[in-house]
Scaffold this active site. Structure first.
Site, PDB file in Angstrom:
ATOM      1  CG  ASP A  85      -2.241  -0.625   0.999  1.00  0.00           C
ATOM      2  OD1 ASP A  85      -2.409  -1.238  -0.070  1.00  0.00           O
ATOM      3  OD2 ASP A  85      -3.112  -0.535   1.886  1.00  0.00           O
ATOM      4  CG  ASN A  99      -5.791  11.119  -5.717  1.00  0.00           C
ATOM      5  OD1 ASN A  99      -5.243  11.541  -6.728  1.00  0.00           O
ATOM      6  ND2 ASN A  99      -6.260   9.895  -5.621  1.00  0.00           N
ATOM      7  CG  HIS A 136      -8.423  12.797  -8.948  1.00  0.00           C
ATOM      8  ND1 HIS A 136      -8.402  11.656  -8.170  1.00  0.00           N
ATOM      9  CD2 HIS A 136      -9.460  13.553  -8.476  1.00  0.00           C
ATOM     10  CE1 HIS A 136      -9.386  11.694  -7.290  1.00  0.00           C
ATOM     11  NE2 HIS A 136     -10.041  12.835  -7.448  1.00  0.00           N
ATOM     12  CG  ASP A 141      -4.146   9.644 -12.638  1.00  0.00           C
ATOM     13  OD1 ASP A 141      -4.565   8.991 -11.656  1.00  0.00           O
ATOM     14  OD2 ASP A 141      -4.901  10.093 -13.535  1.00  0.00           O
ATOM     15  CG  ASP A 155      -3.166   3.513  -2.201  1.00  0.00           C
ATOM     16  OD1 ASP A 155      -3.959   2.539  -2.152  1.00  0.00           O
ATOM     17  OD2 ASP A 155      -2.969   4.274  -1.235  1.00  0.00           O
ATOM     18  NE  ARG A 164      16.098  -5.791  -3.827  1.00  0.00           N
ATOM     19  CZ  ARG A 164      16.301  -7.031  -3.417  1.00  0.00           C
ATOM     20  NH1 ARG A 164      17.114  -7.268  -2.378  1.00  0.00           N
ATOM     21  NH2 ARG A 164      15.705  -8.053  -4.006  1.00  0.00           N
TER      22      ARG A 164
END
Length: 321
Positions: free
Chosen positions: A191, A199, A204, A208, A234, A254
């Site tokens: 997540d 956002n 938006h 993106d 996400d 990582r």
């Protein structure tokens, strides 16, 4: 006298009828030729064992070759891409040995260097059980292949990040469990923390762009990954080849490091981090249960402050929130 006239008339009628039939035949032949050209379909013949080729003009067009040029099968076979050449060789040998024929979609690089797809149909002619001739059709299916590829790409690739789609992830995950991929894998669920603020505050379009950047960072951080997918919003998933918890842990760290970055400018600059849950894939456990293990590990990270990694093997899954 009447009999002579009748005989002459009959002979004339026969001659006229024959001429009409021949004319109709040529018209039908011309119609077939035009139809085949419009459909990009040509006829080919290969005699055996000398392997002498005969083509209609349309086949020469498909291969971008001059109809007056000599046809040597070895030269033509060299125009097929390696994979198609191998597939054609196997099908052709089997058909000559004991088969009735075959159909193959093959990729070629024409005499002018253009990539093209053709559909080959082959029929075997035999005399006393011995193959003496192969013949059939070759059809240009490049447009069909391009359309299919566009549909496949739309289904398998997330258009925003250009990572794999959820459908592609589900397919590869199933393949692993079906034994079609013998390697050992780990599953990492991710997540992107802080994304909602991007956002809400930056819009938006900025969101993106932020997701696309996250995708690129994941690809760079895990070049050995079997698959990196955007599951939606996400949320991301990684199928990573590994045999040990430590190797999977290394991949998870990582990811955490790669997805800690700032987005925006000036006072609107926002920090993003990643919460990651990881589980080794055990084929003795149902796929949905392994996914659930990684998912519960992910939400343990989020419940404890976000921005970190949790291994499923290090928590009590049965009591995890």
């Amino acid at each position: 006298m009447y009999s002579e006239l009748i005989a002459r008339g009959t002979t004339g009628d026969i001659a006229a009828g024959a001429a009409t039939s021949l004319e109709q035949f040529h018209r039908i032949q011309d119609l077939f030729d035009k139809t085949f050209r419009v459909s990009r379909v040509g006829i080919w013949v290969c005699t055996l064992p000398d392997e002498k080729l005969t083509w209609t003009d349309t086949v020469f067009d498909l291969f971008d070759l001059d109809p007056q040029s000599p046809l040597r099968r070895s030269d033509i076979v060299a125009l097929y891409t390696p994979g198609s050449r191998e597939a054609l060789g196997k099908l052709r040998s089997a058909a000559i040995a004991d088969g009735q024929g075959f159909t193959l979609d093959a990729e070629i690089v024409t005499g002018k260097g253009r990539t093209r797809w053709i559909r080959i149909t082959a029929i075997v002619e035999r005399v006393d059980g011995i193959a003496t001739r192969l013949f059939g059709m070759k059809q240009d299916i490049t447009a069909e292949k391009m359309m299919f590829e566009q549909v496949r790409y739309a289904a398998e690739v997330d258009p925003l990040t250009e990572l794999a789609s959820r459908a592609k992830f589900d397919s590869v995950f199933s393949d692993i469990y079906a034994g079609r991929d013998p390697l050992s894998y780990g599953l990492l669920l991710i997540d992107l923390d802080g994304f909602k603020a991007v956002n809400d505050r930056l819009g938006h379009q900025a969101g993106d762009q932020c997701l696309a950047m996250a995708g690129q960072r994941l690809l760079k951080a895990l070049p050995q990954a079997r698959l990196i997918a955007r599951l939606g919003g996400d949320e991301f998933a990684v199928l990573y080849p590994c045999e040990t918890t430590e190797a999977l842990r290394g991949a998870g760290h990582r990811i955490v490091e790669a997805l800690e970055y700032w987005w925006g400018r000036g006072s609107d600059k926002l920090k993003l981090t990643a919460s990651v849950g990881a589980a080794l894939i055990d084929r003795d456990i149902a796929a949905k249960d392994v996914f659930s293990q990684a998912d519960k590990a992910l939400y343990r990270v989020k419940a404890e402050g976000k921005g970190g990694l949790q291994m499923a093997s290090e928590i009590d899954i049965t009591n995890a929130a």
